[in-house]
Design a protein around this motif. Sequence first.
Motif, PDB file in Angstrom:
ATOM      1  N   SER A  41       8.932  24.344 -34.759  1.00 11.72           N
ATOM      2  CA  SER A  41      10.136  23.569 -35.038  1.00 11.72           C
ATOM      3  C   SER A  41      10.926  23.340 -33.759  1.00 11.72           C
ATOM      4  CB  SER A  41      10.991  24.333 -36.057  1.00 11.72           C
ATOM      5  OG  SER A  41      12.264  23.757 -36.170  1.00 11.72           O
ATOM      6  N   GLN A  42      11.709  22.260 -33.736  1.00 14.55           N
ATOM      7  CA  GLN A  42      12.597  21.996 -32.607  1.00 14.55           C
ATOM      8  C   GLN A  42      13.837  22.897 -32.666  1.00 14.55           C
ATOM      9  OE1 GLN A  42      11.604  19.936 -30.123  1.00 14.55           O
ATOM     10  NE2 GLN A  42       9.729  19.795 -31.341  1.00 14.55           N
ATOM     11  N   LYS A  43      14.037  23.526 -33.801  1.00 14.18           N
ATOM     12  CA  LYS A  43      15.188  24.417 -33.946  1.00 14.18           C
ATOM     13  C   LYS A  43      14.920  25.726 -33.194  1.00 14.18           C
ATOM     14  CE  LYS A  43      15.892  22.686 -38.669  1.00 14.18           C
ATOM     15  NZ  LYS A  43      15.891  23.057 -40.096  1.00 14.18           N
ATOM     16  N   ASN A  44      15.982  26.425 -32.884  1.00  8.73           N
ATOM     17  CA  ASN A  44      15.839  27.705 -32.202  1.00  8.73           C
ATOM     18  C   ASN A  44      15.177  28.745 -33.102  1.00  8.73           C
ATOM     19  OD1 ASN A  44      17.003  26.828 -29.834  1.00  8.73           O
ATOM     20  ND2 ASN A  44      19.084  27.305 -30.514  1.00  8.73           N
ATOM     21  N   ARG A  45      15.469  28.655 -34.381  1.00 14.82           N
ATOM     22  CA  ARG A  45      14.914  29.615 -35.324  1.00 14.82           C
ATOM     23  C   ARG A  45      14.260  28.888 -36.484  1.00 14.82           C
ATOM     24  NH1 ARG A  45      19.511  34.424 -35.847  1.00 14.82           N
ATOM     25  NH2 ARG A  45      19.440  35.095 -33.658  1.00 14.82           N
ATOM     26  N   GLN A  46      13.174  29.453 -36.940  1.00 15.20           N
ATOM     27  CA  GLN A  46      12.458  28.884 -38.065  1.00 15.20           C
ATOM     28  C   GLN A  46      11.999  30.018 -38.973  1.00 15.20           C
ATOM     29  OE1 GLN A  46       8.827  26.809 -37.050  1.00 15.20           O
ATOM     30  NE2 GLN A  46       8.880  25.571 -38.899  1.00 15.20           N
ATOM     31  N   LYS A  47      12.224  29.849 -40.248  1.00 13.11           N
ATOM     32  CA  LYS A  47      11.790  30.870 -41.194  1.00 13.11           C
ATOM     33  C   LYS A  47      10.254  30.923 -41.248  1.00 13.11           C
ATOM     34  CE  LYS A  47      15.652  32.426 -43.189  1.00 13.11           C
ATOM     35  NZ  LYS A  47      16.017  33.869 -43.223  1.00 13.11           N
ATOM     36  N   TYR A  48       9.727  32.126 -41.328  1.00 10.29           N
ATOM     37  CA  TYR A  48       8.287  32.323 -41.463  1.00 10.29           C
ATOM     38  C   TYR A  48       7.734  31.520 -42.637  1.00 10.29           C
ATOM     39  CZ  TYR A  48       3.997  35.250 -41.995  1.00 10.29           C
ATOM     40  OH  TYR A  48       2.714  35.733 -42.122  1.00 10.29           O
ATOM     41  N   ARG A  49       8.444  31.515 -43.742  1.00 10.38           N
ATOM     42  CA  ARG A  49       7.968  30.820 -44.942  1.00 10.38           C
ATOM     43  C   ARG A  49       7.879  29.296 -44.743  1.00 10.38           C
ATOM     44  NH1 ARG A  49      10.212  31.837 -49.693  1.00 10.38           N
ATOM     45  NH2 ARG A  49      11.505  33.661 -49.287  1.00 10.38           N
ATOM     46  N   ASP A  50       8.583  28.758 -43.725  1.00  8.91           N
ATOM     47  CA  ASP A  50       8.604  27.314 -43.494  1.00  8.91           C
ATOM     48  C   ASP A  50       7.612  26.854 -42.420  1.00  8.91           C
ATOM     49  OD1 ASP A  50      10.654  27.020 -45.369  1.00  8.91           O
ATOM     50  OD2 ASP A  50      12.211  27.347 -43.850  1.00  8.91           O
ATOM     51  N   VAL A  51       6.917  27.793 -41.796  1.00 11.10           N
ATOM     52  CA  VAL A  51       6.005  27.440 -40.700  1.00 11.10           C
ATOM     53  C   VAL A  51       4.739  26.787 -41.250  1.00 11.10           C
ATOM     54  CG1 VAL A  51       4.551  28.350 -38.842  1.00 11.10           C
ATOM     55  CG2 VAL A  51       6.875  29.229 -39.174  1.00 11.10           C
ATOM     56  N   LYS A  52       4.440  25.600 -40.731  1.00 14.86           N
ATOM     57  CA  LYS A  52       3.251  24.868 -41.161  1.00 14.86           C
ATOM     58  C   LYS A  52       2.102  25.068 -40.174  1.00 14.86           C
ATOM     59  CE  LYS A  52       5.288  21.197 -43.973  1.00 14.86           C
ATOM     60  NZ  LYS A  52       5.328  19.727 -44.219  1.00 14.86           N
ATOM     61  N   ILE A  53       0.892  25.030 -40.712  1.00 17.81           N
ATOM     62  CA  ILE A  53      -0.311  25.145 -39.894  1.00 17.81           C
ATOM     63  C   ILE A  53      -0.636  23.788 -39.281  1.00 17.81           C
ATOM     64  CG2 ILE A  53      -2.783  25.654 -39.944  1.00 17.81           C
ATOM     65  CD1 ILE A  53      -2.228  27.544 -42.295  1.00 17.81           C
ATOM     66  N   PHE A  54      -1.054  23.803 -38.021  1.00 17.94           N
ATOM     67  CA  PHE A  54      -1.463  22.571 -37.341  1.00 17.94           C
ATOM     68  C   PHE A  54      -2.952  22.352 -37.617  1.00 17.94           C
ATOM     69  CE2 PHE A  54      -2.824  20.198 -33.484  1.00 17.94           C
ATOM     70  CZ  PHE A  54      -2.027  19.069 -33.666  1.00 17.94           C
ATOM     71  N   ASN A  55      -3.238  21.630 -38.689  1.00 23.24           N
ATOM     72  CA  ASN A  55      -4.616  21.469 -39.139  1.00 23.24           C
ATOM     73  C   ASN A  55      -5.379  20.367 -38.420  1.00 23.24           C
ATOM     74  OD1 ASN A  55      -5.070  23.515 -41.148  1.00 23.24           O
ATOM     75  ND2 ASN A  55      -3.578  22.463 -42.442  1.00 23.24           N
ATOM     76  N   GLN A  56      -4.710  19.678 -37.482  1.00 22.35           N
ATOM     77  CA  GLN A  56      -5.445  18.690 -36.697  1.00 22.35           C
ATOM     78  C   GLN A  56      -6.445  19.386 -35.767  1.00 22.35           C
ATOM     79  OE1 GLN A  56      -2.277  18.184 -37.620  1.00 22.35           O
ATOM     80  NE2 GLN A  56      -2.852  16.419 -38.856  1.00 22.35           N
ATOM     81  N   ASP A  57      -6.116  20.605 -35.366  1.00 22.63           N
ATOM     82  CA  ASP A  57      -7.096  21.420 -34.643  1.00 22.63           C
ATOM     83  C   ASP A  57      -8.159  21.873 -35.633  1.00 22.63           C
ATOM     84  OD1 ASP A  57      -5.805  21.206 -32.278  1.00 22.63           O
ATOM     85  OD2 ASP A  57      -5.208  23.313 -32.112  1.00 22.63           O
ATOM     86  N   ASN A  58      -9.381  21.933 -35.186  1.00 22.83           N
ATOM     87  CA  ASN A  58     -10.472  22.354 -36.064  1.00 22.83           C
ATOM     88  C   ASN A  58     -10.601  23.878 -36.045  1.00 22.83           C
ATOM     89  OD1 ASN A  58     -12.570  21.893 -37.843  1.00 22.83           O
ATOM     90  ND2 ASN A  58     -14.103  21.640 -36.236  1.00 22.83           N
TER      91      ASN A  58
END
Length: 207
Positions: A60-77
């Motif tokens: 996230s561009q924010k300083n803090r991000q909740k663990y529950r809100d973190v998305k996986i970058f699935n463009q990487d294989n």
Amino acid sequence: MKIVIHPTYFPNIAHFIALAKADEVVFEMDDNFLKQTYRNRTYIYGANGKLGLNIPVIHSQKNRQKYRDVKIFNQDNWQSLHWKSLLSAYRTSPFFEYYEDEIQHLFIDKADFLLDFNLKCFEVICDCLQLEINASKTESYQRDFNDKTDFRHLVNAKKETPNQLESYTQVFTNKHGFIPNLSILDLLFNEGPNALNYLESQTIISQ
């Protein structure tokens, strides 16, 4: 014993010792995501020694991000790469084929959120271990717990806890010796049905 602990990516053996000994498990769901932790990494025993597997995430561009809100970058294989690493490391282990079908789908099915994926991995491993967990989830963040043993510090990948873990036979022991506290997958593929007995016989130090 009641414990509070982080859901991580194929938790290490210290995590599962705490889980196996607990009467009640509370998963921390409301903390902030931090880099360089086991939240999105695990370590296995490859042909060249200790090998880290990292799930790429969208920061996230924010300083803090909740663990529950973190998305996986699935463009990487990453799923295919992790599965190939597991095949290379463990296909000759005694019990890889025994658990292969139960685990492989985790590296095929896409998941959006890291925390959800880690919880799914945890459920699959508990099935493989035949370990029943009485689990619940936090609803708000608490710094301290008076009624639970806090194992949240085990999430820190840079600070190993001084636990003396009993050795077991690993695929590449003859090349690099025993490497302790790897992913639960290492114990499962090498020890199979005896893995739960191993976990229950070890001692883990709380913070």
